[in-house]
Design a protein around this motif. Structure first.
Motif, short mmCIF file in Angstrom:
data_model
loop_
_atom_site.label_atom_id
_atom_site.label_comp_id
_atom_site.label_asym_id
_atom_site.label_seq_id
_atom_site.Cartn_x
_atom_site.Cartn_y
_atom_site.Cartn_z
N UNK A 169 0.81 -1.22 0.00
CA UNK A 169 0.00 0.00 0.00
C UNK A 169 0.84 1.27 0.00
N UNK A 170 2.06 1.18 -0.50
CA UNK A 170 2.93 2.34 -0.52
C UNK A 170 2.53 3.37 -1.56
N UNK A 171 2.94 4.61 -1.32
CA UNK A 171 2.66 5.72 -2.23
C UNK A 171 3.96 6.28 -2.78
N UNK A 172 4.09 6.28 -4.10
CA UNK A 172 5.29 6.82 -4.72
C UNK A 172 5.46 8.30 -4.38
N UNK A 173 4.35 9.03 -4.31
CA UNK A 173 4.41 10.46 -3.98
C UNK A 173 4.95 10.66 -2.57
N UNK A 174 4.51 9.83 -1.63
CA UNK A 174 5.02 9.94 -0.26
C UNK A 174 6.49 9.53 -0.20
N UNK A 175 6.88 8.61 -1.07
CA UNK A 175 8.28 8.22 -1.15
C UNK A 175 9.16 9.38 -1.59
N UNK A 176 8.69 10.11 -2.61
CA UNK A 176 9.42 11.30 -3.07
C UNK A 176 9.54 12.33 -1.95
N UNK A 177 8.45 12.51 -1.20
CA UNK A 177 8.46 13.49 -0.11
C UNK A 177 9.44 13.08 0.99
N UNK A 178 9.50 11.78 1.31
CA UNK A 178 10.41 11.30 2.34
C UNK A 178 11.87 11.53 1.95
N UNK A 179 12.15 11.39 0.67
CA UNK A 179 13.53 11.48 0.20
C UNK A 179 13.92 12.89 -0.24
N UNK A 180 12.95 13.71 -0.54
CA UNK A 180 13.25 15.06 -1.00
C UNK A 180 13.81 15.11 -2.40
N UNK A 181 13.57 14.07 -3.18
CA UNK A 181 14.07 14.07 -4.56
C UNK A 181 13.22 15.02 -5.41
N UNK A 182 13.87 15.71 -6.29
CA UNK A 182 13.16 16.61 -7.20
C UNK A 182 13.14 16.07 -8.62
N UNK A 183 14.14 15.26 -8.97
CA UNK A 183 14.21 14.69 -10.32
C UNK A 183 13.59 13.30 -10.33
N UNK A 184 12.63 13.10 -11.22
CA UNK A 184 11.97 11.80 -11.30
C UNK A 184 12.75 10.89 -12.24
N UNK A 185 13.94 10.50 -11.77
CA UNK A 185 14.79 9.57 -12.51
C UNK A 185 14.60 8.16 -11.95
N UNK A 186 15.16 7.13 -12.59
CA UNK A 186 15.10 5.79 -12.00
C UNK A 186 15.69 5.81 -10.59
N UNK A 187 15.04 5.12 -9.68
CA UNK A 187 15.46 5.12 -8.28
C UNK A 187 15.93 3.74 -7.86
N UNK A 188 17.12 3.70 -7.25
CA UNK A 188 17.70 2.46 -6.77
C UNK A 188 17.67 2.46 -5.24
N UNK A 189 17.07 1.44 -4.66
CA UNK A 189 17.07 1.26 -3.21
C UNK A 189 18.18 0.28 -2.85
N UNK A 190 19.07 0.68 -1.95
CA UNK A 190 20.18 -0.17 -1.52
C UNK A 190 20.00 -0.49 -0.04
N UNK A 191 19.94 -1.78 0.27
CA UNK A 191 19.69 -2.24 1.64
C UNK A 191 20.82 -3.17 2.08
#
Length: 358
Positions: A169-191
């Motif tokens: 149930x995640x929201x991509x918009x909320x993800x952008x807000x959490x990260x503060x990204x301004x450019x909608x480029x491919x996003x890599x999550x590293x864990x």
């Protein structure tokens, strides 16, 4: 009302599958209790869910000689007595264990009190705690088909791994807000796992100049592993750990680079996230992540980079290749018959709970 005790702890991997079961078990009419360690991360994770929590003594189990084995053995024995007292008071129909050191005293107590114990093994081969506990169990649930040949027990069931429903149930918009990204480029999550990975953290940070030319990078680096010198780096966001926010980060991420813990890779599969796995080497583990990664690579679900081959250049090249072939991995995940295990695990719990009521 039916009663169930859940147990497991030490790392997030021994807790999150239990959390995934809570809603379904409550809908099935279970009153839920949890036995964990007195100071482990499971105490906070379970407490946040409003589940009644009981802490017991436990000791680390080691495969090598150490003076601490003596003192920890005393803690385990103490934990057994504590678990017996708690279980007697609750009088559950069934106990479900996700493993970890704290689960051993509970398994012994379940046997003493003749309460059905069900164990879930996430990895292909059982860890030391589950190896000790399995003889006390009525049934074992497995994530991987390969596990069935390693566990010599009558009641072994292929269930998959329980996945927390909130991750869907995640929201991509909320993800952008959490990260503060301004450019909608491919996003890599590293864990690097719930404790972080020194090597993955270091190599990723070396590779940032190259990666940030094309990608947004989200880095879950582990407790106290944030690099303060990189806090203001554009298109790079560090988190020590993520709780409920993880769903939004998954929604934002186009692909994942991760260790190969079984619970994590089943989340990537359920969410259809192309992933690059960097399993812990045999020098630092019993090799379970190597087997997990090999199984998913064989099914074309994951791309694998052995830790021995991990460096700045190999990480960048593998991420580029993964993104170029992302559709192929998504298609393979869609065709996979490995699925969310919540329904299957609860089915087994119900089966042995009903037997104990007779």
């Amino acid at each position: 009302m039916k009663k169930i005790i859940l147990t497991g702890g030490g790392t997030a991997g021994h807790v999150t599958p239990n959390i995934a079961l809570i809603d379904k078990l409550q809908k099935e009419g279970y009153d839920i209790y949890y036995i964990g360690s007195k100071t482990g991360m499971e105490k906070d994770l379970i407490g946040a869910r409003g589940i009644r929590y009981y802490g017991i003594s436990c000791g680390k189990l080691r495969r090598y000689m150490d003076i601490k084995n003596v003192t920890d053995a005393v803690r385990v024995v103490k934990g057994v007595f504590e678990a017996v007292s708690i279980i007697k008071k609750i009088s559950p129909q069934v106990i479900f264990s996700k493993g970890g050191f704290v689960a051993v005293p509970v398994a012994v107590a379940a046997k003493i009190l003749n309460i059905p114990l069900i164990i879930h093994e996430s990895d292909i081969t059982p860890g030391l705690a589950n190896k000790i506990a399995i003889p006390f169990a009525k049934a074992v649930c497995a994530s991987f088909p390969e596990t069935l040949s390693y566990v010599k027990k009558e009641n072994v069931f292929l269930t998959g791994t329980p996945i927390r429903k909130e991750l869907f149930n995640g929201s991509k918009e909320k993800g952008f807000a959490l990260c503060g990204f301004t450019e909608k480029r491919p996003t890599v999550l590293v864990i690097g796992g719930s404790q972080g990975s020194i090597k993955i953290n270091a190599v990723l940070r070396q590779a940032l100049p190259a990666l940030l030319k094309s990608y947004n990078i989200i880095h879950i680096c582990g407790r106290e592993n944030v690099d303060k010198a990189l806090l203001n780096t554009e298109n790079y966001k560090q988190f020590e750990y993520l709780g409920p926010e993880l769903a939004h980060i998954y929604a934002l991420s186009d692909m994942v680079v991760s260790r190969a813990g079984a619970n994590s890779i089943y989340e990537f599969l359920a969410l259809k996230k192309p992933n690059l796995l960097i399993p812990l080497s045999r020098n630092a583990s019993r090799g379970d992540q190597i087997l997990n990664a090999a199984s998913f690579e064989k099914q074309s679900i994951s791309k694998v980079l052995p830790e021995e081959e991990l460096n700045e250049n190999s990480l960048v090249l593998n991420i580029i290749d993964l993104y170029s072939n992302r559709d192929r991995y998504v298609d393979a995940m869609a065709d996979s018959n490995l699925s969310d295990g919540v329904a299957e695990v609860v089915k087994i719990i119900n089966k042995f709970s009903k037997k104990s009521e007779k």
